[in-house]
Design a protein around this motif. Sequence first.
Motif, PDB file in Angstrom:
ATOM      1  N   ASN A 365      53.058 104.893 -83.587  1.00  0.00           N
ATOM      2  CA  ASN A 365      52.335 105.156 -82.332  1.00  0.00           C
ATOM      3  C   ASN A 365      52.387 106.639 -81.968  1.00  0.00           C
ATOM      4  O   ASN A 365      52.568 107.017 -80.811  1.00  0.00           O
ATOM      5  N   ASP A 366      52.231 107.463 -82.983  1.00  0.00           N
ATOM      6  CA  ASP A 366      52.214 108.919 -82.792  1.00  0.00           C
ATOM      7  C   ASP A 366      51.098 109.501 -83.658  1.00  0.00           C
ATOM      8  O   ASP A 366      51.353 110.155 -84.663  1.00  0.00           O
ATOM      9  N   PRO A 367      49.832 109.248 -83.281  1.00  0.00           N
ATOM     10  CA  PRO A 367      48.722 109.719 -84.116  1.00  0.00           C
ATOM     11  C   PRO A 367      48.672 111.233 -84.245  1.00  0.00           C
ATOM     12  O   PRO A 367      48.243 111.758 -85.276  1.00  0.00           O
ATOM     13  N   ARG A 368      49.112 111.932 -83.220  1.00  0.00           N
ATOM     14  CA  ARG A 368      49.088 113.396 -83.284  1.00  0.00           C
ATOM     15  C   ARG A 368      50.087 113.902 -84.323  1.00  0.00           C
ATOM     16  O   ARG A 368      49.779 114.778 -85.130  1.00  0.00           O
ATOM     17  N   GLY A 369      51.296 113.318 -84.308  1.00  0.00           N
ATOM     18  CA  GLY A 369      52.290 113.701 -85.300  1.00  0.00           C
ATOM     19  C   GLY A 369      51.816 113.405 -86.709  1.00  0.00           C
ATOM     20  O   GLY A 369      52.009 114.195 -87.634  1.00  0.00           O
ATOM     21  N   TYR A 370      51.172 112.252 -86.876  1.00  0.00           N
ATOM     22  CA  TYR A 370      50.644 111.889 -88.192  1.00  0.00           C
ATOM     23  C   TYR A 370      49.572 112.876 -88.640  1.00  0.00           C
ATOM     24  O   TYR A 370      49.605 113.366 -89.779  1.00  0.00           O
ATOM     25  N   MET A 371      48.617 113.162 -87.777  1.00  0.00           N
ATOM     26  CA  MET A 371      47.499 114.024 -88.150  1.00  0.00           C
ATOM     27  C   MET A 371      47.992 115.414 -88.558  1.00  0.00           C
ATOM     28  O   MET A 371      47.571 115.970 -89.584  1.00  0.00           O
ATOM     29  N   ILE A 372      48.902 115.976 -87.779  1.00  0.00           N
ATOM     30  CA  ILE A 372      49.380 117.331 -88.074  1.00  0.00           C
ATOM     31  C   ILE A 372      50.266 117.327 -89.315  1.00  0.00           C
ATOM     32  O   ILE A 372      50.166 118.209 -90.174  1.00  0.00           O
TER      33      ILE A 372
END
Length: 399
Positions: A365-372
């Motif tokens: 539940n951390d799409p930003r962490g995944y994307m970066i």
Amino acid sequence: MQKLVIAGGGQAGFALAAKARSLRPDSEITLICEEPDLPYQRPPLSKKYLRNEMAREQLYLRPEGYYTDQGITLIRGHSARKIDRDAKRLLLDTQALAYDQLALTTGARPRRLPPAVGGDLPGVYYLRNLQDVDRMAPEFQAGRRVLVIGGGYIGLEAAAVAANSDLSVTLVEMAPRILQRVAAPETSDFFRTLHRTRGVDIREGIGLDRLERDKTITARFSDGTAQEVDFVIVGIGIEPNDALARDAGLPCDGGIVVDKYGRTSDRNIWAAGDCTRLPYRENMIRLESVQNAIDQAEAVAANMLGQETDYVPNPWFWSDQFDVKLQIAGLNTGYDRVVVRQAARGGQSNWYFQGERLLAVDAMNDPRGYMIGKRLIEAGRSPEQAQVSDPDADLKALL
């Protein structure tokens, strides 16, 4: 006219056929599906389809008319039995097909419990295809008891669906912790807590001795305990379907060995998807993911038709469990440190490092962490570990 034959009608086989058609309108393409259904997507099988939230037709990658319109000959309900490499023919159970180029997209099959342990008893299910889910679906009735064997992603996803369907769920894992083969302890801890708070009884470090069947199923465990359940779901991994290649004398090593182009040792035979063992950095690996199946298949299609472009995988995976979406970028093999970053609304990402080098990211539940993290890994860049662990640091600045 060049004859392209594709053995295997899963995600990789479909992607290869579609890409080959777009690149070469005049080629003769035949796609062989062992199952009677049209090629379909597998990830929703154990989720929306099992919960009756998705119609069968919605699983299909394309409607039947697509194959006619594209001039792709679709053979359903038949399997490839033998490759005659000298004659360049693929023998099916009912006919033989001549080929100029042959692609093997035979996928993988579930690992099964031995019959002596009760692996073939009625009420014991394996999850891989549409028929598996159709057979299992009537068991999902509120109040029934299910035992899930295996604490990898397959088992955990099945446990989550069962718990959401108001079943009583027990999950046993022989290893000391769930996800031990594929994830760090920090990721295991996150999902153990998630499942237990939703009512799943997770038991780690316990093996299955045997299953016994009477009116119900009795499971006997290595610690001497026993449990009565209504049915069992086995999720202990998958094995590549490489027998067709191996019987033809093609090198196999836990999958069909291919080079950076997706070619086997036979210059006219190629392979893509879960059945392959392919080069990645300094190693030979097997990638069990939908995205790799698509990307590798499309690269192989181009190379079959004359290009010589290296296929460089960018591994990423996902898993849905309860209200948590896990997204994984990279491969964590060889990591020696995990940096944990807390995200908004209870999310979390675990960043795998080997020395100072970023290898992979598990993002819950951390799409930003995944994307970066994914962008950094693909660019070959590694952030400062102190910045990653600081929840107040702007992740975007890492780029």
